[in-house]
Design an enzyme around this catalytic site. Structure first.
Site, PDB file in Angstrom:
ATOM      1  N   LYS A   1      26.035   2.088 -47.592  1.00 59.93           N
ATOM      2  CA  LYS A   1      27.186   2.707 -48.267  1.00 59.93           C
ATOM      3  C   LYS A   1      27.356   2.091 -49.660  1.00 59.93           C
ATOM      4  O   LYS A   1      27.711   2.792 -50.618  1.00 59.93           O
ATOM      5  CB  LYS A   1      28.454   2.528 -47.429  1.00 59.93           C
ATOM      6  CG  LYS A   1      28.436   3.334 -46.134  1.00 59.93           C
ATOM      7  CD  LYS A   1      28.589   4.823 -46.413  1.00 59.93           C
ATOM      8  CE  LYS A   1      28.728   5.643 -45.158  1.00 59.93           C
ATOM      9  NZ  LYS A   1      28.977   7.062 -45.402  1.00 59.93           N
TER      10      LYS A   1
ATOM     11  N   TYR B   1      24.641  -0.858 -42.276  1.00 58.98           N
ATOM     12  CA  TYR B   1      25.576   0.248 -42.541  1.00 58.98           C
ATOM     13  C   TYR B   1      26.327  -0.006 -43.854  1.00 58.98           C
ATOM     14  O   TYR B   1      26.340   0.849 -44.754  1.00 58.98           O
ATOM     15  CB  TYR B   1      26.565   0.401 -41.378  1.00 58.98           C
ATOM     16  CG  TYR B   1      27.683   1.396 -41.651  1.00 58.98           C
ATOM     17  CD1 TYR B   1      27.435   2.766 -41.682  1.00 58.98           C
ATOM     18  CD2 TYR B   1      28.996   0.959 -41.894  1.00 58.98           C
ATOM     19  CE1 TYR B   1      28.464   3.682 -41.949  1.00 58.98           C
ATOM     20  CE2 TYR B   1      30.017   1.867 -42.150  1.00 58.98           C
ATOM     21  CZ  TYR B   1      29.744   3.222 -42.183  1.00 58.98           C
ATOM     22  OH  TYR B   1      30.758   4.126 -42.445  1.00 58.98           O
TER      23      TYR B   1
HETATM   24  N1  LIG Z   1      35.524   7.589 -38.835  1.00 56.73           N
HETATM   25  C1  LIG Z   1      35.845   6.532 -39.570  1.00 56.73           C
HETATM   26  O1  LIG Z   1      36.734   5.759 -39.196  1.00 56.73           O
HETATM   27  C2  LIG Z   1      35.135   6.272 -40.885  1.00 56.73           C
HETATM   28  C3  LIG Z   1      35.482   5.147 -41.639  1.00 56.73           C
HETATM   29  C4  LIG Z   1      34.830   4.912 -42.846  1.00 56.73           C
HETATM   30  C5  LIG Z   1      33.869   5.790 -43.301  1.00 56.73           C
HETATM   31  N2  LIG Z   1      33.528   6.875 -42.546  1.00 56.73           N
HETATM   32  C6  LIG Z   1      32.495   7.786 -43.053  1.00 56.73           C
HETATM   33  O2  LIG Z   1      33.006   9.120 -42.996  1.00 56.73           O
HETATM   34  C7  LIG Z   1      31.933  10.029 -42.769  1.00 56.73           C
HETATM   35  C8  LIG Z   1      32.243  10.951 -41.593  1.00 56.73           C
HETATM   36  O3  LIG Z   1      32.455  10.149 -40.443  1.00 56.73           O
HETATM   37  P1  LIG Z   1      32.908  10.780 -39.045  1.00 56.73           P
HETATM   38  O4  LIG Z   1      33.745   9.751 -38.379  1.00 56.73           O
HETATM   39  O5  LIG Z   1      33.439  12.146 -39.247  1.00 56.73           O
HETATM   40  O6  LIG Z   1      31.501  10.823 -38.286  1.00 56.73           O
HETATM   41  P2  LIG Z   1      30.781  11.985 -37.441  1.00 56.73           P
HETATM   42  O7  LIG Z   1      29.630  11.340 -36.771  1.00 56.73           O
HETATM   43  O8  LIG Z   1      31.769  12.726 -36.615  1.00 56.73           O
HETATM   44  O9  LIG Z   1      30.248  12.968 -38.586  1.00 56.73           O
HETATM   45  C9  LIG Z   1      29.046  12.740 -39.283  1.00 56.73           C
HETATM   46  C10 LIG Z   1      28.276  14.039 -39.315  1.00 56.73           C
HETATM   47  O10 LIG Z   1      27.076  13.836 -40.090  1.00 56.73           O
HETATM   48  C11 LIG Z   1      26.053  14.565 -39.482  1.00 56.73           C
HETATM   49  N3  LIG Z   1      24.739  13.983 -39.858  1.00 56.73           N
HETATM   50  C12 LIG Z   1      24.275  12.748 -39.547  1.00 56.73           C
HETATM   51  N4  LIG Z   1      23.028  12.600 -40.039  1.00 56.73           N
HETATM   52  C13 LIG Z   1      22.705  13.746 -40.678  1.00 56.73           C
HETATM   53  C14 LIG Z   1      21.540  14.209 -41.364  1.00 56.73           C
HETATM   54  N5  LIG Z   1      20.465  13.437 -41.516  1.00 56.73           N
HETATM   55  N6  LIG Z   1      21.550  15.456 -41.871  1.00 56.73           N
HETATM   56  C15 LIG Z   1      22.629  16.268 -41.718  1.00 56.73           C
HETATM   57  N7  LIG Z   1      23.760  15.880 -41.083  1.00 56.73           N
HETATM   58  C16 LIG Z   1      23.790  14.644 -40.564  1.00 56.73           C
HETATM   59  C17 LIG Z   1      26.304  14.451 -37.984  1.00 56.73           C
HETATM   60  O11 LIG Z   1      25.682  15.493 -37.247  1.00 56.73           O
HETATM   61  C18 LIG Z   1      27.838  14.504 -37.928  1.00 56.73           C
HETATM   62  O12 LIG Z   1      28.309  15.824 -37.673  1.00 56.73           O
HETATM   63  C19 LIG Z   1      30.674   9.189 -42.603  1.00 56.73           C
HETATM   64  O13 LIG Z   1      30.021   9.134 -43.863  1.00 56.73           O
HETATM   65  C20 LIG Z   1      31.219   7.814 -42.237  1.00 56.73           C
HETATM   66  O14 LIG Z   1      30.332   6.780 -42.613  1.00 56.73           O
HETATM   67  C21 LIG Z   1      34.132   7.142 -41.342  1.00 56.73           C
END
Ligand SMILES: NC(=O)c1ccc[n+]([C@@H]2O[C@H](COP(=O)([O-])OP(=O)(O)OC[C@H]3O[C@@H](n4cnc5c(N)ncnc54)[C@H](O)[C@@H]3O)[C@@H](O)[C@H]2O)c1
Length: 312
Positions: free
Chosen positions: A145, A141
């Site tokens: 990134k 992961y």
């Molecule tokens: N939540 C956290 O604490 C956190 C921390 C650091 C980074 N992030 C990053 O923030 C972003 C959003 O995270 P989140 O917590 O909202 O996650 P989430 O899983 O709620 O949202 C991710 C979305 O991406 C979509 N997705 C996944 N693969 C896909 C594909 N191949 N094609 C189209 N859509 C696709 C999923 O359907 C989902 O709706 C991500 O990039 C994650 O790595 C999140």
């Protein structure tokens, strides 16, 4: 406020936790919003491109000429699952990002802001994480990134595009009903009077940033044309045991806890320094106490809707 009227913005992952909050805020500020995600957005005000962004046709449909910015949040997000399925994480988090960047360049989208993570720097103990630390990810992961950040660096340098990876700490708040991190686990345990599992001794510290502050950061990075990695975190870390105490106060629940073995690879500490973002005009505004209140209200409403069969 309708300062974004006339601006068309793509939010990938805009049906997910953070992306849907960003899409709502963009709409409030007058932008036209397209959401590209595996699932349709629940917001009827957005245009939805439903499909896998690993497929070229979906990237072409999502990134449209004349767009003001791409806010890229679509990703596979589970650190632990990435260890079992590194190829899926690579194709989703790196190949799809490369395709989106290239399509954005070819149709002239000037701003590309993406969700990244402090996991790109690996374990630095109790050292405060800044953007100057070398990239040493310890999981697929984190590596995907970091690779996406490298692509964005090249696109910023070679083309007329401002590309900005925002390294988010632990994001929490309303809308995280499908997530399985510490805050939702505490909220669900409080609602169901169940015991909370604490991994290890619970002294591991984390930085928690509210989804509303993260939304501010995406909109500011887009509007001001930020470029280069930027840490978005509260700048203050709490241990899991401290978070448990906060959750007890906010929910009024006893939240009995029992300790289980620490998860392999779990970092003992994450302390971040958001000074760069602060120098660019961003600041975390929501305290952990107020932020947990918003999460608690959200989970209580969700629970009540599920109980009456009104939930989705
Ligand atoms: N939540 C956290 O604490 C956190 C921390 C650091 C980074 N992030 C990053 O923030 C972003 C959003 O995270 P989140 O917590 O909202 O996650 P989430 O899983 O709620 O949202 C991710 C979305 O991406 C979509 N997705 C996944 N693969 C896909 C594909 N191949 N094609 C189209 N859509 C696709 C999923 O359907 C989902 O709706 C991500 O990039 C994650 O790595 C999140």
């Amino acid at each position: 406020m309708s300062d974004l009227a006339g601006k068309h913005v793509l939010v990938t992952g805009g049906a997910g936790f953070i992306g849907s909050a960003i899409a709502s805020r963009l709409l409030e500020r007058g932008a036209e919003v397209t959401v590209a995600d595996l699932k349709p957005s629940e917001d009827p005000r957005v245009e939805s491109v439903v499909g896998d962004l690993r497929e070229a046709a979906n990237v072409t449909a999502a990134v449209q000429p004349g767009m003001h910015a791409v806010l890229h949040l679509a990703a596979l997000t589970s650190v632990l699952k990435s260890v079992d399925a590194p190829t899926d994480f690579h194709t989703t988090n790196v190949d799809a990002t490369a395709a989106l960047l290239e399509r954005a360049r070819s149709v002239g989208v000037p701003s590309f802001v993406a969700a990244s993570t402090n996991a790109v720097v690996g374990d630095v103990g109790r050292e405060r994480i800044t953007e100057d630390l070398p990239l040493r990810p310890l999981t697929p992961y984190g590596a995907t990134k970091a690779a996406a950040e490298m692509l964005m660096s090249a696109y910023s340098a070679c083309y007329d595009m401002a590309c900005c990876p925002l390294r988010l700490s632990n994001v929490y708040g309303p809308g995280m009903g499908l997530k399985d991190s510490m805050v939702p686990r505490l909220m669900r345990a409080a609602l169901t009077d169940t015991t909370v599992q604490i991994y290890g001794d619970g002294q591991q510290v984390r930085d928690f940033v509210h989804v509303s502050d993260v939304t501010d950061a995406f909109l500011l990075a887009m509007s001001a044309g930020w470029s280069g990695p930027t840490i978005i975190g509260a700048g203050e870390s709490f241990s899991v045991l401290e978070l448990l105490e906060f959750a007890r106060r906010v929910t009024g629940s006893e939240l009995p806890a029992h300790h289980v073995a620490a998860k392999p690879g779990e970092m003992p500490a994450v302390l971040v320094d958001p000074a760069r973002a602060q120098s660019l005009g961003w600041k975390a505004e929501v305290s952990i106490r107020d932020g947990l209140e918003t999460a608690w209200t959200f989970f209580r409403d969700l629970h009540a809707a599920d109980a009456t069969g009104a939930g989705g």
